[in-house]
Design a protein around this motif. Sequence first.
Motif, PDB file in Angstrom:
ATOM      1  N   VAL A 122      28.144  30.109  39.448  1.00 52.83           N
ATOM      2  CA  VAL A 122      28.795  31.332  38.972  1.00 52.83           C
ATOM      3  C   VAL A 122      29.901  31.696  39.956  1.00 52.83           C
ATOM      4  O   VAL A 122      29.654  31.773  41.167  1.00 52.83           O
ATOM      5  CB  VAL A 122      27.783  32.490  38.837  1.00 52.83           C
ATOM      6  N   LEU A 123      31.104  31.890  39.440  1.00 56.38           N
ATOM      7  CA  LEU A 123      32.237  32.293  40.267  1.00 56.38           C
ATOM      8  C   LEU A 123      32.486  33.784  40.110  1.00 56.38           C
ATOM      9  O   LEU A 123      32.422  34.322  38.997  1.00 56.38           O
ATOM     10  CB  LEU A 123      33.501  31.538  39.874  1.00 56.38           C
ATOM     11  N   LEU A 124      32.809  34.445  41.229  1.00 53.91           N
ATOM     12  CA  LEU A 124      33.126  35.867  41.241  1.00 53.91           C
ATOM     13  C   LEU A 124      34.585  36.029  41.681  1.00 53.91           C
ATOM     14  O   LEU A 124      34.883  36.190  42.866  1.00 53.91           O
ATOM     15  CB  LEU A 124      32.197  36.632  42.188  1.00 53.91           C
ATOM     16  N   PRO A 125      35.530  35.954  40.745  1.00 50.31           N
ATOM     17  CA  PRO A 125      36.949  36.024  41.097  1.00 50.31           C
ATOM     18  C   PRO A 125      37.491  37.458  41.060  1.00 50.31           C
ATOM     19  O   PRO A 125      36.948  38.332  40.377  1.00 50.31           O
ATOM     20  CB  PRO A 125      37.602  35.174  40.002  1.00 50.31           C
ATOM     21  N   LYS A 126      38.585  37.647  41.772  1.00 47.01           N
ATOM     22  CA  LYS A 126      39.297  38.926  41.689  1.00 47.01           C
ATOM     23  C   LYS A 126      40.161  38.980  40.427  1.00 47.01           C
ATOM     24  O   LYS A 126      40.312  40.029  39.814  1.00 47.01           O
ATOM     25  CB  LYS A 126      40.172  39.117  42.929  1.00 47.01           C
ATOM     26  N   LEU A 127      40.747  37.839  40.083  1.00 47.80           N
ATOM     27  CA  LEU A 127      41.621  37.751  38.919  1.00 47.80           C
ATOM     28  C   LEU A 127      41.210  36.563  38.058  1.00 47.80           C
ATOM     29  O   LEU A 127      40.807  35.527  38.587  1.00 47.80           O
ATOM     30  CB  LEU A 127      43.095  37.571  39.338  1.00 47.80           C
ATOM     31  N   VAL A 128      41.341  36.706  36.726  1.00 46.29           N
ATOM     32  CA  VAL A 128      41.038  35.621  35.791  1.00 46.29           C
ATOM     33  C   VAL A 128      42.136  35.564  34.730  1.00 46.29           C
ATOM     34  O   VAL A 128      42.484  36.595  34.139  1.00 46.29           O
ATOM     35  CB  VAL A 128      39.677  35.810  35.092  1.00 46.29           C
ATOM     36  N   VAL A 129      42.656  34.367  34.500  1.00 50.05           N
ATOM     37  CA  VAL A 129      43.584  34.138  33.399  1.00 50.05           C
ATOM     38  C   VAL A 129      42.935  33.146  32.447  1.00 50.05           C
ATOM     39  O   VAL A 129      42.681  31.998  32.814  1.00 50.05           O
ATOM     40  CB  VAL A 129      44.942  33.587  33.882  1.00 50.05           C
ATOM     41  N   ASN A 130      42.655  33.612  31.244  1.00 53.44           N
ATOM     42  CA  ASN A 130      42.070  32.756  30.213  1.00 53.44           C
ATOM     43  C   ASN A 130      43.210  32.067  29.473  1.00 53.44           C
ATOM     44  O   ASN A 130      43.771  32.609  28.523  1.00 53.44           O
ATOM     45  CB  ASN A 130      41.208  33.592  29.268  1.00 53.44           C
ATOM     46  N   ALA A 131      43.553  30.866  29.935  1.00 57.83           N
ATOM     47  CA  ALA A 131      44.606  30.058  29.315  1.00 57.83           C
ATOM     48  C   ALA A 131      43.983  28.803  28.721  1.00 57.83           C
ATOM     49  O   ALA A 131      44.516  27.700  28.855  1.00 57.83           O
ATOM     50  CB  ALA A 131      45.681  29.703  30.336  1.00 57.83           C
ATOM     51  N   ALA A 132      42.844  28.980  28.048  1.00 59.23           N
ATOM     52  CA  ALA A 132      42.054  27.846  27.574  1.00 59.23           C
ATOM     53  C   ALA A 132      42.566  27.247  26.273  1.00 59.23           C
ATOM     54  O   ALA A 132      41.922  26.356  25.716  1.00 59.23           O
ATOM     55  CB  ALA A 132      40.592  28.258  27.416  1.00 59.23           C
ATOM     56  N   GLY A 133      43.698  27.729  25.773  1.00 58.76           N
ATOM     57  CA  GLY A 133      44.327  27.091  24.619  1.00 58.76           C
ATOM     58  C   GLY A 133      43.474  27.166  23.371  1.00 58.76           C
ATOM     59  O   GLY A 133      43.175  28.249  22.852  1.00 58.76           O
ATOM     60  N   LEU A 134      43.058  26.016  22.886  1.00 63.46           N
ATOM     61  CA  LEU A 134      42.285  25.946  21.651  1.00 63.46           C
ATOM     62  C   LEU A 134      41.003  26.771  21.707  1.00 63.46           C
ATOM     63  O   LEU A 134      40.543  27.287  20.694  1.00 63.46           O
ATOM     64  CB  LEU A 134      41.945  24.495  21.327  1.00 63.46           C
ATOM     65  N   SER A 135      40.414  26.888  22.867  1.00 61.17           N
ATOM     66  CA  SER A 135      39.125  27.587  22.975  1.00 61.17           C
ATOM     67  C   SER A 135      39.243  28.967  23.598  1.00 61.17           C
ATOM     68  O   SER A 135      38.224  29.579  23.931  1.00 61.17           O
ATOM     69  CB  SER A 135      38.131  26.739  23.788  1.00 61.17           C
ATOM     70  N   SER A 136      40.448  29.506  23.765  1.00 64.65           N
ATOM     71  CA  SER A 136      40.592  30.778  24.483  1.00 64.65           C
ATOM     72  C   SER A 136      39.871  31.928  23.784  1.00 64.65           C
ATOM     73  O   SER A 136      39.178  32.716  24.431  1.00 64.65           O
ATOM     74  CB  SER A 136      42.071  31.116  24.683  1.00 64.65           C
ATOM     75  N   ALA A 137      40.016  32.046  22.460  1.00 62.70           N
ATOM     76  CA  ALA A 137      39.334  33.130  21.748  1.00 62.70           C
ATOM     77  C   ALA A 137      37.832  32.889  21.694  1.00 62.70           C
ATOM     78  O   ALA A 137      37.039  33.823  21.857  1.00 62.70           O
ATOM     79  CB  ALA A 137      39.907  33.279  20.339  1.00 62.70           C
ATOM     80  N   ALA A 138      37.428  31.641  21.455  1.00 67.51           N
ATOM     81  CA  ALA A 138      36.006  31.311  21.443  1.00 67.51           C
ATOM     82  C   ALA A 138      35.371  31.626  22.790  1.00 67.51           C
ATOM     83  O   ALA A 138      34.262  32.171  22.859  1.00 67.51           O
ATOM     84  CB  ALA A 138      35.822  29.829  21.099  1.00 67.51           C
TER      85      ALA A 138
END
Length: 427
Positions: A240-256
């Motif tokens: 499990v990662l605990l980040p300060k910032l997250v960018v969801n750039a997962a493309g095809l699976s970003s909404a999923a």
Amino acid sequence: MMKLKKLVRDSIRNLAETPSIIVWKNFSSAGVPKEMADCVVIGAGVVGIAVARELSLNFGRNVLVIESASSFGTGTSSRNSQVIHGGIYYPAKSLKAYFCVRGRRLLYEYCKKHAIPHKQIGKLIVASRHEEVPKLNYLMNLGNENGVEGLRMMEGSEAMALEPELQCVRALWSPTSGIIDSHSLMLSQTGEAESQGTTFCYNNTVVGAHLEGQQIHLHISETESLRNWDCKSQRYPDVVLLPKLVVNAAGLSSAALARCFSGLNRGVIPQSYYSRGCYFSLSNTTVPPFRHLIYPIPEDGTLGVHVTLDLDGQVKFGPDIEWLNDIDDISSIQNKFDYTVHADRAKEFYPKIRKYYPSLKDGSLQPGYAGIRPRVSGPGNGFVDFIIQGEESHEIPGLVNLFGIESPGLTSSMAIAEYVSAKLSKC
């Protein structure tokens, strides 16, 4: 997974309540390790790489990129027309219009500075019938409103003199359109990001997340360990990662993937739609019939089956559009997409191509490759813009979701990176 833990720890050293769909929140008794991180970018496609580069190079962030595949750019980023778009097709003041025009300028500048293979060969958008001319006029007005430089209307005779194999009654000339080697672009920007301390971690999948207070907890599993999972039994993440910032750039699976974030309001997450587009290569020719990009009038939510060239001059036609109806969220996250190009689809290509290339010979189209677009709207729903959600949308500090980053995502990538990084700089 030990590799991921080491990469996270090395990355850190460089710094001076409900279950999700496929993992569970209550990890304490399972001994799942937790690691701190500064900034995590999910997805190493052309947009994710550009964001990682921008955050590390211009904002001094320590970035960790998590990619489920074995290398960068294996999805939508490498399965498209490889075209640098001018910015003609998109409604004025839309994100697609702004990012495409701004991104194109940044992209050409970057390519010249870093010797990225590309050619500014120009594009002809053609009306093959007089009834299509009003649509061509509309596109020219739209392009001018978006700030696309050098647009000019041509009579059919002038366009056909420029491209003797072409048939049209009128054409819109876009001199700023071009082609690019997207792999070289991604390789260069990956190298730049790494030189600024960014770490790329391949073969690991973000499978969910949860909130504890305002802290995001990202659930990470080795991609290989998910292949034979039955999707029913309880499964703990490997770390499990605990980040300060997250960018969801997962493309095809970003909404999923966003739907697997426990604590994120599902009401702000768009429904997922997917469309597959196939490309066919022109065979049995030693001299390419065209020197410029040739596009028909847009139809059915696509730019049409068009002519594109690679940097060696090989001609490709595509994409068509086929809506995919049976992709659930788990399959999307696990990248279970079918990229098969069936040879019998060529029969639908011939009549479309012959509207502007009447001398196309039977049997000259060979299956090429297919790409899949992440859509946030289904067939017949008209224009839908990029969706870039920050805290103002979902009330989670430090999280940016990128939804529906399809065409012109490649052209827009550096502009999107600017925008996302500026948004996160306020966190």
